[in-house]
Write a protein that holds these residues in place. Structure first.
Motif, PDB file in Angstrom:
ATOM      1  N   UNK A   5       0.831  -1.203   0.000  1.00  0.00           N
ATOM      2  CA  UNK A   5       0.000   0.000   0.000  1.00  0.00           C
ATOM      3  C   UNK A   5       0.873   1.264   0.000  1.00  0.00           C
ATOM      4  N   UNK A   6       1.902   1.275   0.828  1.00  0.00           N
ATOM      5  CA  UNK A   6       2.806   2.435   0.874  1.00  0.00           C
ATOM      6  C   UNK A   6       3.454   2.651  -0.488  1.00  0.00           C
ATOM      7  N   UNK A   7       3.895   1.546  -1.108  1.00  0.00           N
ATOM      8  CA  UNK A   7       4.514   1.667  -2.432  1.00  0.00           C
ATOM      9  C   UNK A   7       3.520   2.195  -3.460  1.00  0.00           C
ATOM     10  N   UNK A   8       2.278   1.731  -3.365  1.00  0.00           N
ATOM     11  CA  UNK A   8       1.247   2.196  -4.300  1.00  0.00           C
ATOM     12  C   UNK A   8       0.981   3.689  -4.117  1.00  0.00           C
ATOM     13  N   UNK A   9       0.877   4.137  -2.859  1.00  0.00           N
ATOM     14  CA  UNK A   9       0.625   5.546  -2.578  1.00  0.00           C
ATOM     15  C   UNK A   9       1.759   6.411  -3.119  1.00  0.00           C
ATOM     16  N   UNK A  10       2.990   5.995  -2.884  1.00  0.00           N
ATOM     17  CA  UNK A  10       4.140   6.762  -3.385  1.00  0.00           C
ATOM     18  C   UNK A  10       4.100   6.844  -4.913  1.00  0.00           C
ATOM     19  N   UNK A  11       3.760   5.737  -5.548  1.00  0.00           N
ATOM     20  CA  UNK A  11       3.683   5.716  -7.014  1.00  0.00           C
ATOM     21  C   UNK A  11       2.595   6.654  -7.522  1.00  0.00           C
ATOM     22  N   UNK A  39      -0.310  23.272 -10.496  1.00  0.00           N
ATOM     23  CA  UNK A  39      -1.054  22.200 -11.164  1.00  0.00           C
ATOM     24  C   UNK A  39      -0.644  20.824 -10.620  1.00  0.00           C
ATOM     25  N   UNK A  40       0.685  20.615 -10.508  1.00  0.00           N
ATOM     26  CA  UNK A  40       1.192  19.330  -9.990  1.00  0.00           C
ATOM     27  C   UNK A  40       0.717  19.100  -8.563  1.00  0.00           C
ATOM     28  N   UNK A  41       0.791  20.134  -7.714  1.00  0.00           N
ATOM     29  CA  UNK A  41       0.358  19.998  -6.326  1.00  0.00           C
ATOM     30  C   UNK A  41      -1.125  19.683  -6.245  1.00  0.00           C
ATOM     31  N   UNK A  42      -1.907  20.288  -7.121  1.00  0.00           N
ATOM     32  CA  UNK A  42      -3.351  20.026  -7.106  1.00  0.00           C
ATOM     33  C   UNK A  42      -3.645  18.583  -7.481  1.00  0.00           C
ATOM     34  N   UNK A  43      -3.035  18.130  -8.572  1.00  0.00           N
ATOM     35  CA  UNK A  43      -3.254  16.739  -8.979  1.00  0.00           C
ATOM     36  C   UNK A  43      -2.736  15.750  -7.922  1.00  0.00           C
ATOM     37  N   UNK A  44      -1.608  16.087  -7.302  1.00  0.00           N
ATOM     38  CA  UNK A  44      -1.055  15.209  -6.262  1.00  0.00           C
ATOM     39  C   UNK A  44      -1.986  15.144  -5.063  1.00  0.00           C
ATOM     40  N   UNK A  45      -2.555  16.284  -4.673  1.00  0.00           N
ATOM     41  CA  UNK A  45      -3.484  16.294  -3.541  1.00  0.00           C
ATOM     42  C   UNK A  45      -4.722  15.475  -3.841  1.00  0.00           C
ATOM     43  N   UNK A  46      -5.232  15.592  -5.064  1.00  0.00           N
ATOM     44  CA  UNK A  46      -6.406  14.793  -5.449  1.00  0.00           C
ATOM     45  C   UNK A  46      -6.075  13.301  -5.436  1.00  0.00           C
ATOM     46  N   UNK A  47      -4.914  12.934  -5.947  1.00  0.00           N
ATOM     47  CA  UNK A  47      -4.506  11.528  -5.968  1.00  0.00           C
ATOM     48  C   UNK A  47      -4.333  10.986  -4.551  1.00  0.00           C
ATOM     49  N   UNK A  48      -3.736  11.790  -3.668  1.00  0.00           N
ATOM     50  CA  UNK A  48      -3.553  11.355  -2.275  1.00  0.00           C
ATOM     51  C   UNK A  48      -4.895  11.173  -1.586  1.00  0.00           C
ATOM     52  N   UNK A  49      -5.814  12.116  -1.833  1.00  0.00           N
ATOM     53  CA  UNK A  49      -7.143  11.996  -1.224  1.00  0.00           C
ATOM     54  C   UNK A  49      -7.854  10.729  -1.695  1.00  0.00           C
ATOM     55  N   UNK A  50      -7.750  10.442  -2.981  1.00  0.00           N
ATOM     56  CA  UNK A  50      -8.402   9.243  -3.527  1.00  0.00           C
ATOM     57  C   UNK A  50      -7.777   7.966  -2.963  1.00  0.00           C
ATOM     58  N   UNK A  51      -6.437   7.935  -2.835  1.00  0.00           N
ATOM     59  CA  UNK A  51      -5.762   6.743  -2.338  1.00  0.00           C
ATOM     60  C   UNK A  51      -6.092   6.460  -0.885  1.00  0.00           C
ATOM     61  N   UNK A  52      -6.023   7.493  -0.053  1.00  0.00           N
ATOM     62  CA  UNK A  52      -6.278   7.286   1.376  1.00  0.00           C
ATOM     63  C   UNK A  52      -7.757   7.043   1.652  1.00  0.00           C
ATOM     64  N   UNK A  53      -8.643   7.621   0.819  1.00  0.00           N
ATOM     65  CA  UNK A  53     -10.064   7.315   1.004  1.00  0.00           C
ATOM     66  C   UNK A  53     -10.354   5.872   0.702  1.00  0.00           C
TER      67      UNK A  53
END
Length: 345
Positions: free
Chosen positions: A287-293, A328-342
């Motif tokens: 899971x940690x590896x997936x989140x980092x990716x 733009x990168x920070x926004x997409x990264x925040x969205x991806x992190x939110x989706x992964x942790x949810x």
């Protein structure tokens, strides 16, 4: 020359005939137990066809089969059943006791004297029991027969050859009880470490213990049934009290075998729990590896696009182009992190 002869004999673990120890038992004599060598044993066996001077006297001879002369001496002097020699050479280690002519032929499995809880530390003991002679033979030092030898040297004098066999079986049962206790103690320590969260190499250690118990049970399990069948039709020279004692030793083996089965189940449960813990740790790492990716995906995509060095790259001439791309990168990264942790929750 005598010194060299003694050295050679000691290296084989017996005298010039491969005899490790020999005892003559005679309850009517002034010395009920007397140690004898191969020369005295040959002379005693030659008297009255091996019956000895006293009708209730019998001998126990324990041989080292690694000695080249051991089997030759037995063929020349002991007059044992052909079944005994066939059993020596057939290579089947399964435990059994059977009748052969007017004697009993037994194959039992025992642990080495230098036992280190390894499955390979198990060897075979061959036994021939008659009314006047008991012969035991092995290739490696074994615990049970050594315990019987120590007891005899301390003055324990079985009254008959059958009682000597019963003492040997009980000594083997005692050795197995000690093994079960030792395995139980090791499993307790492994379980404590598991509860404390220290995995280390417990799976491998449990595997070794389980293989040991499985091999012991596989080799010993036929013994109670074989002995029970034998006692339904014992030899004529076996007395009823001796038969009852052998039945008692069979019950002890059954109890030890049940304890071994219970330990195997306990080891299996511990192995399953350890496997579950390992799978949980692997899933957490994955899971940690997936989140980092996932978090690194937006910046990798944009870096690839902007790094192509072709015309028409957006924001190339804009004075705040860099910070716009970072946003733009920070926004997409925040969205991806939110989706992964949810998804994880």
């Amino acid at each position: 020359m005598p010194a060299l002869h003694d050295l050679a004999a000691n290296s084989y673990g017996g005298d010039e005939a491969g005899l490790i120890c020999g005892y003559l038992f005679d309850a009517d004599a002034s010395e009920p137990v007397r140690a004898i060598g191969s020369v005295q044993a040959a002379a005693w066996l030659g008297e009255q066809g091996g019956n000895g001077i006293a009708s209730n006297a019998y001998a126990w001879l324990h041989f080292n089969l690694s000695h080249a002369q051991a089997e030759r001496w037995l063929v020349r002097h002991a007059k044992l059943s052909d079944t005994f020699y066939e059993t020596l050479h057939e290579g089947l280690p399964s435990t059994r006791i059977e009748r052969a002519d007017d004697s009993l032929i037994a194959v039992i499995n025992d642990v080495h004297f230098e036992f280190s809880f390894e499955p390979s530390d198990i060897s075979t003991l061959w036994i021939s029991v008659g009314p006047r002679l008991v012969v035991t033979a092995r290739t490696k030092p074994l615990r049970s027969v050594d315990a019987l030898r120590t007891a005899v040297k301390a003055g324990d004098a079985p009254r008959s050859s059958t009682e000597l066999l019963e003492h040997l079986l009980r000594a083997q049962a005692d050795v197995l009880v000690k093994i079960v206790r030792g395995v139980t103690s090791r499993i307790d320590r492994i379980e404590d470490e598991l509860l404390a969260g220290r995995l280390d190499h417990k799976r491998a250690r449990l595997g070794v213990l389980r293989r040991l118990l499985v091999r012991l049970q596989r080799l010993l399990a036929p013994e109670p049934a074989a002995l029970f069948r034998l006692l339904q039709r014992p030899p004529a020279w076996m007395s009823e009290p001796d038969a009852q004692e052998l039945r008692g030793s069979t019950e002890e083996f059954s109890v030890v075998l049940r304890d071994m089965q219970a330990l195997q189940e306990r080891i299996k449960l511990l192995q399953e729990e350890i496997a579950a813990n390992v799978n949980e740790d692997n899933n957490r790492s994955l899971f940690v590896l997936t989140v980092v990716t996932v978090l690194a995906l937006p910046i990798n995509i944009l870096a690839g696009l902007f790094g192509m060095n072709v015309g028409g790259i957006p924001l190339a001439e804009h004075k705040h182009g860099f910070w716009i791309v970072v946003a733009i990168v920070a926004s997409f990264t925040a969205v991806a992190a939110w989706a992964a942790f949810r998804k994880k929750r």
